[in-house]
Scaffold this motif. Sequence first.
Motif, short mmCIF file in Angstrom:
data_model
loop_
_atom_site.label_atom_id
_atom_site.label_comp_id
_atom_site.label_asym_id
_atom_site.label_seq_id
_atom_site.Cartn_x
_atom_site.Cartn_y
_atom_site.Cartn_z
N GLN A 107 0.92 5.58 0.68
CA GLN A 107 0.24 6.73 1.25
C GLN A 107 0.96 7.99 0.80
OE1 GLN A 107 -0.07 6.78 5.58
NE2 GLN A 107 -2.05 7.80 5.43
N ARG B 218 9.51 5.39 4.38
CA ARG B 218 9.26 6.73 3.86
C ARG B 218 10.26 7.00 2.74
NH1 ARG B 218 7.57 11.26 8.05
NH2 ARG B 218 5.94 9.70 8.21
N TYR C 226 0.85 -1.18 0.00
CA TYR C 226 0.00 0.00 0.00
C TYR C 226 0.89 1.24 0.00
CZ TYR C 226 -4.46 -2.32 0.83
OH TYR C 226 -5.60 -3.08 0.68
N GLU D 173 4.85 7.25 1.55
CA GLU D 173 5.20 6.20 2.51
C GLU D 173 4.61 4.89 1.99
OE1 GLU D 173 4.51 7.30 6.54
OE2 GLU D 173 5.93 5.78 7.25
N GLN E 87 4.92 4.93 12.32
CA GLN E 87 4.70 3.49 12.42
C GLN E 87 3.62 3.06 11.44
OE1 GLN E 87 4.14 2.10 16.43
NE2 GLN E 87 5.58 3.57 17.29
N GLY E 88 3.47 1.75 11.28
CA GLY E 88 2.43 1.24 10.41
C GLY E 88 1.11 1.13 11.12
N PRO E 89 0.03 0.96 10.38
CA PRO E 89 -1.28 0.79 11.01
C PRO E 89 -1.31 -0.45 11.89
CG PRO E 89 -1.50 1.22 8.65
CD PRO E 89 -0.06 0.95 8.91
N PHE F 217 0.14 -4.93 8.99
CA PHE F 217 1.00 -4.03 8.22
C PHE F 217 2.40 -3.94 8.83
CE2 PHE F 217 -1.75 -1.94 5.14
CZ PHE F 217 -3.00 -2.36 5.57
N GLY G 75 -10.35 4.86 4.72
CA GLY G 75 -10.82 6.23 4.80
C GLY G 75 -9.66 7.17 5.03
N ASN G 76 -9.97 8.47 5.15
CA ASN G 76 -8.92 9.47 5.35
C ASN G 76 -8.44 9.54 6.80
OD1 ASN G 76 -8.54 10.49 2.72
ND2 ASN G 76 -10.49 11.55 2.88
N PHE H 194 3.82 0.78 2.56
CA PHE H 194 3.56 -0.22 3.59
C PHE H 194 3.35 -1.59 2.96
CE2 PHE H 194 3.06 2.56 7.20
CZ PHE H 194 2.66 3.75 6.65
N HIS I 213 -5.17 9.15 1.71
CA HIS I 213 -5.37 7.89 2.42
C HIS I 213 -4.54 6.77 1.80
CE1 HIS I 213 -8.45 7.92 -0.76
NE2 HIS I 213 -8.22 6.62 -0.82
N LEU I 214 -4.40 5.69 2.53
CA LEU I 214 -3.69 4.52 2.03
C LEU I 214 -4.38 3.96 0.80
CD1 LEU I 214 -3.05 3.00 5.51
CD2 LEU I 214 -1.27 3.12 3.76
N LEU J 33 -4.05 0.91 -2.46
CA LEU J 33 -3.43 -0.32 -2.90
C LEU J 33 -2.50 -0.07 -4.08
CD1 LEU J 33 -3.33 -3.44 -2.58
CD2 LEU J 33 -5.12 -3.54 -4.32
N GLY K 195 -0.86 13.61 2.62
CA GLY K 195 -2.21 14.15 2.75
C GLY K 195 -3.31 13.27 2.21
N THR L 286 5.94 -1.51 9.38
CA THR L 286 6.12 -0.17 9.95
C THR L 286 6.26 0.92 8.90
OG1 THR L 286 8.47 -0.65 10.14
CG2 THR L 286 7.13 -0.96 12.12
N GLY L 287 6.41 0.53 7.65
CA GLY L 287 6.44 1.52 6.59
C GLY L 287 7.84 1.98 6.21
#
Lengths: 112, 112
Positions: free
Chosen positions: A38, A107, A36, A88, B41-43, A102, B104-105, A90, A43-44, A46, A41, A104-105
């Motif tokens: 992001q 960046r 995913y 970012e 961090q991740g979700p 998920f 969602g946002n 994920f 949303h996540l 796919l 500003g 930790t992502g």
Amino acid sequence: AQSVSQHNHHVILSEAASLELGCNYSYGGTVNLFWYVQYPGQHLQLLLKYFSGDPLVKGIKGFEAEFIKSKFSFNLRKPSVQWSDTAEYFCAVMGGTYKYIFGTGTRLKVLA
Amino acid sequence: EAEVAQSPRYKITEKSQAVAFWCDPISGHATLYWYRQILGQGPELLVQFQDESVVDDSQLPKDRFSAERLKGVDSTLKIQPAELGDSAMYLCASKAGGSPLHFGNGTRLTVT
């Protein structure tokens, strides 16, 4: 238990450089894997997914990922990044009962 | 494209106060998730619903957090009392069958 590990927390690249983001997962059953993204500003969203079949999956915006079962890995790649790829990223694994876990992502910053 | 609706977008509250977040998933999406994302961090999955039933709430701090989805459509996540460490982005996501997860946002919560 499911878990996801992303090795790179921050990556800085120049435009046109190649990208590879690492992702390792832990899950005892049949895995479904996702990346995913992001954008600032937003949303996540796919980027791509792997359910079965060809281990090399292609997603949107020129991204691809390779599932290597023996290494429990699902690394994300792009041959040539653009400034607009700054975001970012994920990695996620879906196990039984549609439970998504998920990482930790990472960046990513792409310098113009 | 249909979206997952969340409100409010931002919430500032004092510690020990109660706070609630609302989520309206995409129509027809039976599976609904609440995630918490701390900066950097991740979700982290808090609770997962299948229709009106809780599938997984193992990571939900039940002494202060509660979630409901009474009619199997929209959902509310509540925190009472809020603590400083609850400051985070609270994300709602939904899916239907084999479709990917739609986010969602989010609601950004700041506890002072």
